[in-house]
Design a protein around this motif. Sequence first.
Motif, PDB file in Angstrom:
ATOM      1  N   GLY A   1      71.143  15.156  52.463  1.00  0.00           N
ATOM      2  CA  GLY A   1      71.417  16.551  52.193  1.00  0.00           C
ATOM      3  C   GLY A   1      72.823  16.857  51.714  1.00  0.00           C
ATOM      4  N   ARG A   2      73.721  15.847  51.636  1.00  0.00           N
ATOM      5  CA  ARG A   2      75.094  16.140  51.219  1.00  0.00           C
ATOM      6  C   ARG A   2      75.705  15.094  50.300  1.00  0.00           C
ATOM      7  N   TYR A   3      74.965  14.058  49.968  1.00  0.00           N
ATOM      8  CA  TYR A   3      75.444  13.057  49.018  1.00  0.00           C
ATOM      9  C   TYR A   3      74.565  13.123  47.775  1.00  0.00           C
ATOM     10  N   ILE A   4      75.170  13.291  46.620  1.00  0.00           N
ATOM     11  CA  ILE A   4      74.416  13.358  45.368  1.00  0.00           C
ATOM     12  C   ILE A   4      74.979  12.325  44.401  1.00  0.00           C
ATOM     13  N   GLY A   5      74.088  11.546  43.820  1.00  0.00           N
ATOM     14  CA  GLY A   5      74.529  10.496  42.912  1.00  0.00           C
ATOM     15  C   GLY A   5      73.408  10.056  41.999  1.00  0.00           C
ATOM     16  N   LEU A   6      73.722   9.073  41.175  1.00  0.00           N
ATOM     17  CA  LEU A   6      72.758   8.498  40.241  1.00  0.00           C
ATOM     18  C   LEU A   6      72.420   7.100  40.735  1.00  0.00           C
ATOM     19  N   LEU A   7      71.188   6.869  41.140  1.00  0.00           N
ATOM     20  CA  LEU A   7      70.786   5.579  41.689  1.00  0.00           C
ATOM     21  C   LEU A   7      70.994   4.508  40.627  1.00  0.00           C
ATOM     22  N   ALA A   8      71.912   3.591  40.887  1.00  0.00           N
ATOM     23  CA  ALA A   8      72.363   2.652  39.851  1.00  0.00           C
ATOM     24  C   ALA A   8      71.217   1.859  39.247  1.00  0.00           C
TER      25      ALA A   8
END
Length: 401
Positions: free
Chosen positions: A205-212
Amino acid sequence: MGRFIVIVLDGFGMQAMRDATIARPGDETSSTLGSILHDFPDLKLPNLEALGLMNAFGRESACMKFSPDATFGKSELMHFGADTFQGHQEIMGTKPRKPEVHDFQQKIDAIEKTLKEHGHMVERLGKPGLEYLLVDRYCTVADNIDSDLGMAYNCTAPLDFLPFEQEMDIARLVRNVAVVNRVIAFGGTGNTIDDILKAEEVREGRYIGLLASATKSYDQGYECRHLGYGVDPSVQAPSILGRAGIPVSLFGKVADIVHNEQGKSVSWVDTAEVLDLTIEEMKTMDHGFICTNVQETDLAGHSQDAARYKRILEIADGKIGQIVDMLKADDVLVVMADHGNDPDIGHNKHTRENVPLLVHSPKRGVDLGLRKTLSDVGASVCDYFGVEAPENGTSFLSLIR
Protein backbone atom coordinates in the motif's frame (compact mmCIF):
# COMPACT_ATOMS: atom_id res chain seq x y z
CA MET A 1 54.77 -11.32 -6.71
CA GLY A 2 52.00 -13.01 -8.64
CA ARG A 3 48.21 -13.08 -8.54
CA PHE A 4 45.64 -12.57 -5.81
CA ILE A 5 42.37 -14.30 -6.70
CA VAL A 6 39.09 -13.98 -4.78
CA ILE A 7 36.14 -16.29 -5.48
CA VAL A 8 32.90 -15.09 -3.86
CA LEU A 9 30.30 -17.85 -3.50
CA ASP A 10 27.37 -15.46 -3.27
CA GLY A 11 25.10 -16.20 -0.31
CA PHE A 12 27.18 -19.08 1.08
CA GLY A 13 27.00 -18.39 4.81
CA MET A 14 27.97 -20.71 7.68
CA GLN A 15 25.84 -19.71 10.69
CA ALA A 16 23.99 -16.73 12.08
CA MET A 17 26.02 -13.79 13.31
CA ARG A 18 25.85 -13.01 17.00
CA ASP A 19 23.81 -9.87 16.39
CA ALA A 20 21.25 -11.49 14.05
CA THR A 21 18.49 -11.56 16.67
CA ILE A 22 18.65 -7.77 17.00
CA ALA A 23 19.96 -6.69 13.61
CA ARG A 24 17.87 -9.03 11.45
CA PRO A 25 15.18 -10.86 13.47
CA GLY A 26 14.29 -14.21 11.94
CA ASP A 27 17.87 -14.95 10.88
CA GLU A 28 19.11 -16.11 14.29
CA THR A 29 18.71 -19.79 13.36
CA SER A 30 20.14 -19.43 9.87
CA SER A 31 22.97 -21.60 8.55
CA THR A 32 23.19 -21.91 4.79
CA LEU A 33 25.82 -24.67 4.83
CA GLY A 34 24.09 -26.33 7.79
CA SER A 35 20.77 -26.51 5.95
CA ILE A 36 22.34 -27.98 2.83
CA LEU A 37 24.18 -30.60 4.89
CA HIS A 38 20.97 -31.39 6.78
CA ASP A 39 19.12 -32.00 3.51
CA PHE A 40 22.06 -33.72 1.79
CA PRO A 41 24.33 -35.32 4.42
CA ASP A 42 26.24 -37.09 1.64
CA LEU A 43 27.37 -33.77 0.12
CA LYS A 44 31.00 -33.97 -0.98
CA LEU A 45 32.98 -30.90 -2.00
CA PRO A 46 36.55 -32.23 -2.06
CA ASN A 47 38.30 -29.04 -3.11
CA LEU A 48 36.49 -26.80 -0.63
CA GLU A 49 37.04 -29.49 2.00
CA ALA A 50 40.79 -29.41 1.30
CA LEU A 51 40.76 -25.62 1.61
CA GLY A 52 39.27 -25.95 5.10
CA LEU A 53 35.51 -25.62 4.63
CA MET A 54 34.68 -27.85 7.60
CA ASN A 55 37.43 -26.25 9.72
CA ALA A 56 35.72 -22.90 9.21
CA PHE A 57 32.29 -24.44 9.81
CA GLY A 58 33.51 -25.86 13.10
CA ARG A 59 32.32 -29.43 12.70
CA GLU A 60 32.66 -32.32 10.31
CA SER A 61 29.90 -33.95 8.28
CA ALA A 62 29.44 -37.57 7.32
CA CYS A 63 31.44 -37.10 4.11
CA MET A 64 33.61 -34.03 4.74
CA LYS A 65 36.29 -33.75 7.42
CA PHE A 66 38.69 -31.19 8.84
CA SER A 67 41.74 -30.46 6.70
CA PRO A 68 44.89 -30.57 8.89
CA ASP A 69 46.95 -28.12 6.81
CA ALA A 70 44.19 -25.68 5.81
CA THR A 71 44.46 -21.92 6.23
CA PHE A 72 40.98 -20.79 7.13
CA GLY A 73 38.83 -18.39 9.09
CA LYS A 74 35.42 -16.77 9.11
CA SER A 75 34.24 -13.21 8.75
CA GLU A 76 31.42 -11.18 10.16
CA LEU A 77 29.58 -8.60 8.07
CA MET A 78 30.19 -4.99 8.99
CA HIS A 79 27.53 -3.68 6.63
CA PHE A 80 23.92 -3.23 7.67
CA GLY A 81 21.70 -6.27 7.02
CA ALA A 82 22.89 -8.86 4.50
CA ASP A 83 23.38 -7.38 1.07
CA THR A 84 25.24 -8.44 -2.07
CA PHE A 85 26.01 -4.90 -3.18
CA GLN A 86 27.19 -3.64 0.20
CA GLY A 87 28.94 -6.95 0.85
CA HIS A 88 31.11 -6.51 -2.24
CA GLN A 89 31.81 -2.86 -1.46
CA GLU A 90 32.94 -4.05 1.97
CA ILE A 91 35.12 -6.78 0.45
CA MET A 92 36.84 -4.15 -1.68
CA GLY A 93 37.68 -2.03 1.35
CA THR A 94 34.78 0.35 1.88
CA LYS A 95 33.80 1.17 5.45
CA PRO A 96 30.03 0.64 5.46
CA ARG A 97 27.71 3.49 6.40
CA LYS A 98 24.26 2.61 7.66
CA PRO A 99 21.64 3.66 5.13
CA GLU A 100 18.08 4.63 5.97
CA VAL A 101 14.94 2.79 4.94
CA HIS A 102 12.42 4.97 3.08
CA ASP A 103 9.57 4.45 0.67
CA PHE A 104 9.90 6.67 -2.39
CA GLN A 105 7.03 8.91 -1.26
CA GLN A 106 9.21 10.28 1.53
CA LYS A 107 11.81 11.57 -0.93
CA ILE A 108 9.83 12.24 -4.12
CA ASP A 109 9.55 16.00 -3.53
CA ALA A 110 13.28 16.49 -2.90
CA ILE A 111 14.28 14.25 -5.82
CA GLU A 112 11.86 16.00 -8.19
CA LYS A 113 13.19 19.41 -7.10
CA THR A 114 16.83 18.38 -7.68
CA LEU A 115 16.10 16.92 -11.12
CA LYS A 116 14.25 20.06 -12.23
CA GLU A 117 17.02 22.31 -10.90
CA HIS A 118 19.41 20.44 -13.20
CA GLY A 119 17.25 20.99 -16.26
CA HIS A 120 15.39 17.69 -16.46
CA MET A 121 11.76 17.44 -17.50
CA VAL A 122 9.83 15.66 -14.74
CA GLU A 123 6.28 14.28 -14.66
CA ARG A 124 4.50 12.52 -11.82
CA LEU A 125 2.73 9.20 -12.48
CA GLY A 126 0.58 7.05 -10.23
CA LYS A 127 -2.03 8.63 -7.98
CA PRO A 128 -1.86 11.28 -5.24
CA GLY A 129 0.01 9.93 -2.24
CA LEU A 130 1.42 7.02 -4.24
CA GLU A 131 3.42 8.50 -7.10
CA TYR A 132 6.64 8.01 -9.01
CA LEU A 133 8.55 10.08 -11.56
CA LEU A 134 8.99 9.99 -15.31
CA VAL A 135 12.11 11.95 -16.26
CA ASP A 136 12.91 13.20 -19.76
CA ARG A 137 9.97 11.16 -21.09
CA TYR A 138 11.77 7.82 -20.81
CA CYS A 139 13.29 7.23 -17.37
CA THR A 140 11.15 6.15 -14.42
CA VAL A 141 12.32 6.74 -10.86
CA ALA A 142 10.47 4.69 -8.27
CA ASP A 143 10.70 2.18 -5.45
CA ASN A 144 12.62 -1.02 -6.05
CA ILE A 145 9.94 -3.65 -5.41
CA ASP A 146 12.09 -6.63 -6.38
CA SER A 147 13.95 -6.92 -3.05
CA ASP A 148 13.69 -5.72 0.55
CA LEU A 149 11.23 -2.84 0.40
CA GLY A 150 12.51 0.61 1.27
CA MET A 151 16.15 -0.30 0.62
CA ALA A 152 16.56 0.91 -2.97
CA TYR A 153 15.17 3.11 -5.74
CA ASN A 154 15.23 2.10 -9.39
CA CYS A 155 15.87 4.23 -12.46
CA THR A 156 14.55 2.28 -15.45
CA ALA A 157 14.74 3.31 -19.11
CA PRO A 158 14.45 1.82 -22.63
CA LEU A 159 17.96 2.33 -23.96
CA ASP A 160 16.89 2.64 -27.60
CA PHE A 161 15.28 5.94 -26.60
CA LEU A 162 17.48 7.20 -23.74
CA PRO A 163 21.25 6.52 -23.71
CA PHE A 164 22.51 4.76 -20.61
CA GLU A 165 24.88 7.61 -19.75
CA GLN A 166 21.94 10.02 -19.71
CA GLU A 167 20.11 7.62 -17.42
CA MET A 168 23.21 7.52 -15.22
CA ASP A 169 23.17 11.34 -14.99
CA ILE A 170 19.62 11.08 -13.64
CA ALA A 171 20.58 8.27 -11.25
CA ARG A 172 23.51 10.26 -9.84
CA LEU A 173 21.21 13.17 -9.03
CA VAL A 174 18.79 10.77 -7.33
CA ARG A 175 21.73 9.31 -5.39
CA ASN A 176 22.71 12.79 -4.19
CA VAL A 177 19.31 13.12 -2.47
CA ALA A 178 18.45 9.54 -1.51
CA VAL A 179 19.74 7.97 1.71
CA VAL A 180 18.58 4.42 0.95
CA ASN A 181 21.07 1.64 0.42
CA ARG A 182 21.12 1.72 -3.39
CA VAL A 183 20.03 3.65 -6.44
CA ILE A 184 19.99 1.23 -9.37
CA ALA A 185 20.08 2.43 -12.96
CA PHE A 186 19.28 -0.19 -15.57
CA GLY A 187 17.70 -0.75 -18.94
CA GLY A 188 17.76 -2.75 -22.10
CA THR A 189 17.14 -2.44 -25.82
CA GLY A 190 14.17 -3.66 -27.81
CA ASN A 191 11.58 -2.48 -25.29
CA THR A 192 9.66 0.80 -24.93
CA ILE A 193 8.58 3.10 -22.14
CA ASP A 194 5.10 1.57 -22.48
CA ASP A 195 6.57 -1.86 -21.65
CA ILE A 196 8.12 -0.35 -18.53
CA LEU A 197 4.98 1.50 -17.42
CA LYS A 198 2.89 -1.66 -17.83
CA ALA A 199 5.08 -3.26 -15.12
CA GLU A 200 3.79 -0.86 -12.44
CA GLU A 201 2.95 -2.57 -9.14
CA VAL A 202 2.11 -1.47 -5.60
CA ARG A 203 3.38 -3.33 -2.53
CA GLU A 204 2.06 -3.02 1.02
CA GLY A 205 0.00 0.00 0.00
CA ARG A 206 2.95 2.43 0.11
CA TYR A 207 5.66 1.19 -2.26
CA ILE A 208 5.17 1.81 -5.98
CA GLY A 209 7.59 0.64 -8.63
CA LEU A 210 8.12 -1.12 -11.93
CA LEU A 211 8.66 -4.86 -11.51
CA ALA A 212 12.06 -5.29 -13.15
CA SER A 213 11.42 -8.75 -14.58
CA ALA A 214 8.27 -7.47 -16.36
CA THR A 215 9.87 -4.38 -17.96
CA LYS A 216 11.55 -6.42 -20.72
CA SER A 217 14.83 -4.74 -19.76
CA TYR A 218 16.65 -8.07 -19.45
CA ASP A 219 15.71 -9.36 -22.91
CA GLN A 220 18.58 -7.75 -24.83
CA GLY A 221 21.18 -5.01 -24.54
CA TYR A 222 20.97 -5.00 -20.73
CA GLU A 223 23.07 -2.44 -18.84
CA CYS A 224 23.07 -1.86 -15.10
CA ARG A 225 24.91 0.20 -12.51
CA HIS A 226 24.43 0.20 -8.73
CA LEU A 227 25.14 3.41 -6.85
CA GLY A 228 25.62 2.71 -3.15
CA TYR A 229 25.12 4.87 -0.11
CA GLY A 230 28.41 6.16 1.29
CA VAL A 231 30.51 4.31 -1.31
CA ASP A 232 33.66 6.03 -2.61
CA PRO A 233 35.24 3.85 -5.32
CA SER A 234 38.52 5.74 -5.12
CA VAL A 235 39.35 4.15 -1.75
CA GLN A 236 38.58 0.59 -2.89
CA ALA A 237 41.11 -2.03 -3.93
CA PRO A 238 40.32 -2.04 -7.70
CA SER A 239 40.74 1.73 -8.02
CA ILE A 240 43.89 1.77 -5.89
CA LEU A 241 45.41 -1.06 -7.93
CA GLY A 242 44.33 0.53 -11.20
CA ARG A 243 46.06 3.79 -10.31
CA ALA A 244 49.23 1.79 -9.60
CA GLY A 245 49.08 0.11 -13.01
CA ILE A 246 48.22 -3.34 -11.61
CA PRO A 247 45.75 -5.37 -13.74
CA VAL A 248 42.31 -5.92 -12.24
CA SER A 249 39.70 -8.32 -13.67
CA LEU A 250 36.18 -8.70 -12.29
CA PHE A 251 33.92 -11.52 -13.45
CA GLY A 252 30.25 -12.21 -12.71
CA LYS A 253 27.92 -10.00 -10.72
CA VAL A 254 30.85 -8.20 -9.09
CA ALA A 255 31.43 -6.62 -12.51
CA ASP A 256 28.00 -4.95 -12.25
CA ILE A 257 28.40 -3.55 -8.76
CA VAL A 258 32.08 -2.68 -8.18
CA HIS A 259 33.74 0.28 -9.88
CA ASN A 260 36.69 -0.82 -12.05
CA GLU A 261 37.26 1.98 -14.54
CA GLN A 262 40.85 1.04 -15.38
CA GLY A 263 40.44 -2.73 -15.42
CA LYS A 264 38.41 -5.49 -17.09
CA SER A 265 34.81 -6.19 -16.01
CA VAL A 266 32.72 -9.00 -17.50
CA SER A 267 29.18 -9.61 -16.25
CA TRP A 268 28.18 -13.30 -16.26
CA VAL A 269 25.78 -15.61 -14.42
CA ASP A 270 26.34 -19.27 -15.35
CA THR A 271 28.58 -20.85 -12.71
CA ALA A 272 30.74 -23.06 -14.90
CA GLU A 273 31.15 -20.34 -17.50
CA VAL A 274 32.06 -17.54 -15.09
CA LEU A 275 34.70 -19.76 -13.47
CA ASP A 276 35.96 -20.75 -16.91
CA LEU A 277 36.40 -17.04 -17.62
CA THR A 278 38.51 -16.91 -14.46
CA ILE A 279 40.58 -19.88 -15.58
CA GLU A 280 41.16 -18.37 -19.02
CA GLU A 281 42.24 -15.09 -17.41
CA MET A 282 44.73 -16.95 -15.23
CA LYS A 283 46.35 -18.41 -18.36
CA THR A 284 47.37 -14.96 -19.58
CA MET A 285 47.71 -12.96 -16.33
CA ASP A 286 51.01 -13.42 -14.55
CA HIS A 287 50.52 -10.52 -12.15
CA GLY A 288 47.26 -8.95 -11.00
CA PHE A 289 43.99 -9.17 -9.08
CA ILE A 290 40.98 -11.28 -10.07
CA CYS A 291 37.63 -11.30 -8.29
CA THR A 292 34.83 -13.59 -9.44
CA ASN A 293 31.28 -13.77 -8.15
CA VAL A 294 29.38 -17.08 -8.36
CA GLN A 295 25.82 -15.74 -8.40
CA GLU A 296 23.84 -18.95 -8.88
CA THR A 297 24.38 -20.04 -5.27
CA ASP A 298 22.54 -16.89 -4.21
CA LEU A 299 19.81 -17.48 -6.79
CA ALA A 300 19.29 -20.99 -5.41
CA GLY A 301 18.92 -19.55 -1.92
CA HIS A 302 16.36 -17.02 -3.14
CA SER A 303 14.46 -19.89 -4.75
CA GLN A 304 14.57 -21.79 -1.45
CA ASP A 305 15.93 -24.71 -3.44
CA ALA A 306 18.54 -26.65 -1.47
CA ALA A 307 18.90 -29.27 -4.21
CA ARG A 308 19.79 -26.61 -6.77
CA TYR A 309 22.17 -25.02 -4.27
CA LYS A 310 23.92 -28.36 -3.84
CA ARG A 311 24.32 -28.79 -7.61
CA ILE A 312 25.79 -25.31 -8.01
CA LEU A 313 28.24 -25.92 -5.17
CA GLU A 314 29.38 -29.15 -6.80
CA ILE A 315 29.99 -27.37 -10.12
CA ALA A 316 31.86 -24.56 -8.37
CA ASP A 317 33.93 -27.02 -6.35
CA GLY A 318 35.14 -28.76 -9.49
CA LYS A 319 36.18 -25.50 -11.12
CA ILE A 320 37.86 -24.29 -7.92
CA GLY A 321 39.93 -27.47 -8.04
CA GLN A 322 41.12 -26.49 -11.52
CA ILE A 323 41.99 -23.01 -10.25
CA VAL A 324 44.00 -24.44 -7.35
CA ASP A 325 45.94 -26.62 -9.79
CA MET A 326 46.92 -23.50 -11.76
CA LEU A 327 48.24 -21.53 -8.78
CA LYS A 328 51.91 -20.60 -8.74
CA ALA A 329 54.14 -20.45 -5.69
CA ASP A 330 53.48 -16.79 -4.87
CA ASP A 331 49.75 -16.75 -5.72
CA VAL A 332 47.01 -16.32 -3.13
CA LEU A 333 43.48 -17.69 -3.55
CA VAL A 334 40.63 -16.71 -1.22
CA VAL A 335 37.24 -18.43 -1.38
CA MET A 336 34.59 -16.60 0.61
CA ALA A 337 31.01 -15.28 0.60
CA ASP A 338 29.29 -11.94 1.04
CA HIS A 339 26.36 -12.99 3.31
CA GLY A 340 24.13 -16.02 3.80
CA ASN A 341 21.06 -17.21 1.91
CA ASP A 342 19.70 -20.18 3.85
CA PRO A 343 17.46 -22.22 1.51
CA ASP A 344 15.52 -23.71 4.44
CA ILE A 345 15.00 -20.60 6.60
CA GLY A 346 11.40 -20.08 5.46
CA HIS A 347 11.80 -16.81 3.56
CA ASN A 348 13.59 -15.97 0.33
CA LYS A 349 15.75 -13.10 1.57
CA HIS A 350 19.43 -13.02 2.41
CA THR A 351 20.46 -14.14 5.90
CA ARG A 352 22.89 -12.40 8.23
CA GLU A 353 25.56 -15.06 8.66
CA ASN A 354 29.27 -15.39 9.24
CA VAL A 355 30.94 -16.38 5.98
CA PRO A 356 33.88 -18.70 5.26
CA LEU A 357 37.35 -17.40 4.56
CA LEU A 358 39.31 -20.20 2.87
CA VAL A 359 42.85 -19.36 1.77
CA HIS A 360 45.38 -21.13 -0.41
CA SER A 361 48.75 -19.46 0.06
CA PRO A 362 52.45 -20.26 0.53
CA LYS A 363 51.95 -20.74 4.29
CA ARG A 364 49.57 -23.51 5.33
CA GLY A 365 47.84 -24.52 8.54
CA VAL A 366 46.89 -21.04 9.79
CA ASP A 367 43.71 -20.25 11.73
CA LEU A 368 42.72 -16.69 10.76
CA GLY A 369 40.00 -16.62 13.40
CA LEU A 370 36.78 -14.63 13.21
CA ARG A 371 37.45 -11.43 11.25
CA LYS A 372 35.33 -8.37 12.04
CA THR A 373 34.85 -7.22 8.47
CA LEU A 374 34.93 -8.52 4.91
CA SER A 375 37.25 -5.58 4.19
CA ASP A 376 40.16 -7.56 5.60
CA VAL A 377 40.26 -9.23 2.18
CA GLY A 378 40.56 -5.92 0.30
CA ALA A 379 43.21 -4.75 2.77
CA SER A 380 45.16 -7.98 2.21
CA VAL A 381 44.93 -7.56 -1.58
CA CYS A 382 46.41 -4.08 -1.38
CA ASP A 383 49.08 -5.25 1.05
CA TYR A 384 50.01 -8.10 -1.32
CA PHE A 385 50.67 -5.66 -4.16
CA GLY A 386 52.42 -3.12 -1.96
CA VAL A 387 50.00 -0.26 -2.61
CA GLU A 388 48.14 2.08 -0.29
CA ALA A 389 45.56 0.50 2.01
CA PRO A 390 41.83 0.84 1.28
CA GLU A 391 39.52 2.82 3.53
CA ASN A 392 38.69 -0.15 5.76
CA GLY A 393 40.05 -3.50 6.90
CA THR A 394 43.11 -5.13 8.46
CA SER A 395 45.44 -7.16 6.27
CA PHE A 396 46.07 -10.80 7.19
CA LEU A 397 48.86 -11.13 4.61
CA SER A 398 51.62 -11.46 7.23
CA LEU A 399 49.82 -14.50 8.65
CA ILE A 400 49.74 -16.40 5.37
CA ARG A 401 53.23 -15.73 3.94
